[in-house]
Design a protein around this motif. Sequence first.
Motif, PDB file in Angstrom:
ATOM      1  N   THR A  91       0.843  -1.200   0.000  1.00 23.37           N
ATOM      2  CA  THR A  91       0.000   0.000   0.000  1.00 23.37           C
ATOM      3  C   THR A  91       0.880   1.251   0.000  1.00 23.37           C
ATOM      4  O   THR A  91       0.602   2.208  -0.737  1.00 23.37           O
ATOM      5  N   LYS A  92       1.951   1.226   0.815  1.00 24.62           N
ATOM      6  CA  LYS A  92       2.882   2.363   0.831  1.00 24.62           C
ATOM      7  C   LYS A  92       3.557   2.512  -0.532  1.00 24.62           C
ATOM      8  O   LYS A  92       3.718   3.633  -1.029  1.00 24.62           O
ATOM      9  N   LYS A  93       3.951   1.381  -1.118  1.00 25.19           N
ATOM     10  CA  LYS A  93       4.594   1.434  -2.433  1.00 25.19           C
ATOM     11  C   LYS A  93       3.647   2.021  -3.475  1.00 25.19           C
ATOM     12  O   LYS A  93       4.055   2.832  -4.311  1.00 25.19           O
ATOM     13  N   VAL A  94       2.401   1.595  -3.427  1.00 24.44           N
ATOM     14  CA  VAL A  94       1.413   2.116  -4.385  1.00 24.44           C
ATOM     15  C   VAL A  94       1.229   3.615  -4.185  1.00 24.44           C
ATOM     16  O   VAL A  94       1.173   4.378  -5.155  1.00 24.44           O
ATOM     17  N   ALA A  95       1.138   4.043  -2.923  1.00 27.44           N
ATOM     18  CA  ALA A  95       0.977   5.479  -2.647  1.00 27.44           C
ATOM     19  C   ALA A  95       2.186   6.253  -3.162  1.00 27.44           C
ATOM     20  O   ALA A  95       2.033   7.312  -3.788  1.00 27.44           O
ATOM     21  N   ASN A  96       3.384   5.722  -2.917  1.00 25.78           N
ATOM     22  CA  ASN A  96       4.596   6.387  -3.412  1.00 25.78           C
ATOM     23  C   ASN A  96       4.619   6.416  -4.931  1.00 25.78           C
ATOM     24  O   ASN A  96       4.997   7.428  -5.538  1.00 25.78           O
ATOM     25  N   MET A  97       4.226   5.322  -5.552  1.00 29.77           N
ATOM     26  CA  MET A  97       4.201   5.265  -7.015  1.00 29.77           C
ATOM     27  C   MET A  97       3.178   6.243  -7.582  1.00 29.77           C
ATOM     28  O   MET A  97       3.420   6.877  -8.614  1.00 29.77           O
ATOM     29  N   GLN A  98       2.031   6.369  -6.910  1.00 29.46           N
ATOM     30  CA  GLN A  98       1.026   7.321  -7.370  1.00 29.46           C
ATOM     31  C   GLN A  98       1.539   8.754  -7.229  1.00 29.46           C
ATOM     32  O   GLN A  98       1.306   9.585  -8.116  1.00 29.46           O
ATOM     33  N   ALA A  99       2.245   9.036  -6.137  1.00 33.51           N
ATOM     34  CA  ALA A  99       2.823  10.376  -5.966  1.00 33.51           C
ATOM     35  C   ALA A  99       3.862  10.635  -7.055  1.00 33.51           C
ATOM     36  O   ALA A  99       3.896  11.727  -7.652  1.00 33.51           O
ATOM     37  N   ASP A 100       4.704   9.632  -7.323  1.00 33.66           N
ATOM     38  CA  ASP A 100       5.707   9.772  -8.384  1.00 33.66           C
ATOM     39  C   ASP A 100       5.037   9.959  -9.734  1.00 33.66           C
ATOM     40  O   ASP A 100       5.491  10.774 -10.556  1.00 33.66           O
ATOM     41  N   LEU A 101       3.973   9.220  -9.969  1.00 33.27           N
ATOM     42  CA  LEU A 101       3.249   9.337 -11.236  1.00 33.27           C
ATOM     43  C   LEU A 101       2.662  10.739 -11.387  1.00 33.27           C
ATOM     44  O   LEU A 101       2.752  11.342 -12.461  1.00 33.27           O
ATOM     45  N   SER A 102       2.075  11.257 -10.315  1.00 34.89           N
ATOM     46  CA  SER A 102       1.510  12.616 -10.372  1.00 34.89           C
ATOM     47  C   SER A 102       2.598  13.636 -10.672  1.00 34.89           C
ATOM     48  O   SER A 102       2.410  14.523 -11.511  1.00 34.89           O
ATOM     49  N   ASP A 104       5.472  13.055 -12.147  1.00 31.05           N
ATOM     50  CA  ASP A 104       5.924  12.840 -13.525  1.00 31.05           C
ATOM     51  C   ASP A 104       4.931  13.403 -14.537  1.00 31.05           C
ATOM     52  O   ASP A 104       5.330  13.950 -15.571  1.00 31.05           O
ATOM     53  N   GLU A 105       3.636  13.275 -14.236  1.00 25.36           N
ATOM     54  CA  GLU A 105       2.622  13.841 -15.138  1.00 25.36           C
ATOM     55  C   GLU A 105       2.713  15.362 -15.163  1.00 25.36           C
ATOM     56  O   GLU A 105       2.586  15.976 -16.230  1.00 25.36           O
ATOM     57  N   GLU A 106       2.943  15.963 -13.996  1.00 24.39           N
ATOM     58  CA  GLU A 106       3.110  17.418 -13.942  1.00 24.39           C
ATOM     59  C   GLU A 106       4.346  17.832 -14.753  1.00 24.39           C
ATOM     60  O   GLU A 106       4.303  18.803 -15.516  1.00 24.39           O
ATOM     61  N   ASP A 107       5.443  17.093 -14.574  1.00 25.18           N
ATOM     62  CA  ASP A 107       6.665  17.375 -15.335  1.00 25.18           C
ATOM     63  C   ASP A 107       6.415  17.218 -16.831  1.00 25.18           C
ATOM     64  O   ASP A 107       6.906  18.018 -17.638  1.00 25.18           O
ATOM     65  N   HIS A 108       5.650  16.195 -17.186  1.00 23.45           N
ATOM     66  CA  HIS A 108       5.337  15.950 -18.601  1.00 23.45           C
ATOM     67  C   HIS A 108       4.538  17.113 -19.182  1.00 23.45           C
ATOM     68  O   HIS A 108       4.826  17.580 -20.293  1.00 23.45           O
ATOM     69  N   VAL A 109       3.540  17.574 -18.419  1.00 18.24           N
ATOM     70  CA  VAL A 109       2.721  18.698 -18.888  1.00 18.24           C
ATOM     71  C   VAL A 109       3.590  19.949 -19.034  1.00 18.24           C
ATOM     72  O   VAL A 109       3.495  20.674 -20.041  1.00 18.24           O
ATOM     73  N   ALA A 110       4.461  20.198 -18.040  1.00 18.27           N
ATOM     74  CA  ALA A 110       5.333  21.374 -18.108  1.00 18.27           C
ATOM     75  C   ALA A 110       6.298  21.264 -19.289  1.00 18.27           C
ATOM     76  O   ALA A 110       6.521  22.239 -20.023  1.00 18.27           O
ATOM     77  N   THR A 111       6.852  20.078 -19.500  1.00 17.84           N
ATOM     78  CA  THR A 111       7.768  19.864 -20.610  1.00 17.84           C
ATOM     79  C   THR A 111       7.056  20.021 -21.945  1.00 17.84           C
ATOM     80  O   THR A 111       7.607  20.603 -22.893  1.00 17.84           O
ATOM     81  N   LYS A 112       5.836  19.555 -22.021  1.00 14.67           N
ATOM     82  CA  LYS A 112       5.054  19.688 -23.249  1.00 14.67           C
ATOM     83  C   LYS A 112       4.770  21.157 -23.539  1.00 14.67           C
ATOM     84  O   LYS A 112       4.870  21.607 -24.696  1.00 14.67           O
ATOM     85  N   ALA A 113       4.446  21.917 -22.476  1.00 13.60           N
ATOM     86  CA  ALA A 113       4.204  23.352 -22.653  1.00 13.60           C
ATOM     87  C   ALA A 113       5.487  24.048 -23.109  1.00 13.60           C
ATOM     88  O   ALA A 113       5.449  24.901 -24.011  1.00 13.60           O
TER      89      ALA A 113
END
Length: 168
Positions: A91-102, A104-113
């Motif tokens: 559960t902790k790993k999933v939470a950490n992975m979800q935080a990392d995914l969020s 990374d998605e923010e970084d992806h959006v910023a990089t795309k912009a």
Amino acid sequence: MSQVYAMLQEEPQPGAAHVALSGNHTDPGNGPARFTKYEEHAGGSKVLRMLEEVITDSKKTEADAIAAEQDAQAAYENIMKESNSAIATYTKKVANMQADLSKDEEDHVATKADLMANLKEIEELHEALGDLKRSCDYVMKNFDARQAARAAEIDALNEAKAILSGAK
């Protein structure tokens, strides 16, 4: 089982369990039946031994079953502890992975912009390059004609100057 065994081990009371008469429903008979000497049944000890074995076996089986049940309960508790700790870890790993995914998605959006802004800037620079190239091409194309026109103008000015200098 143990009650039956206890009953069979009891000493029988002397005397008959009932009074048996030698008569029937019409003849009163000779009187009460004769009591015989009490003797232990010869096969009774075998039955008692067999009952003792059954009781011993059942106690052993019961003890084995209780021990097996306790072992199974302990194993179940260990499995549940391990499962619960694994669930908590995952559960902790999933939470950490979800935080990392969020993130990374923010970084992806910023990089795309940034990419879109860079592409727009490159397009603007390309247009400016095109404008400069056309301007330079125009200047280079008309350079000889303009140089000839300027040379002619300089000659005309020199001639006008010579005329005007001679007129003085």
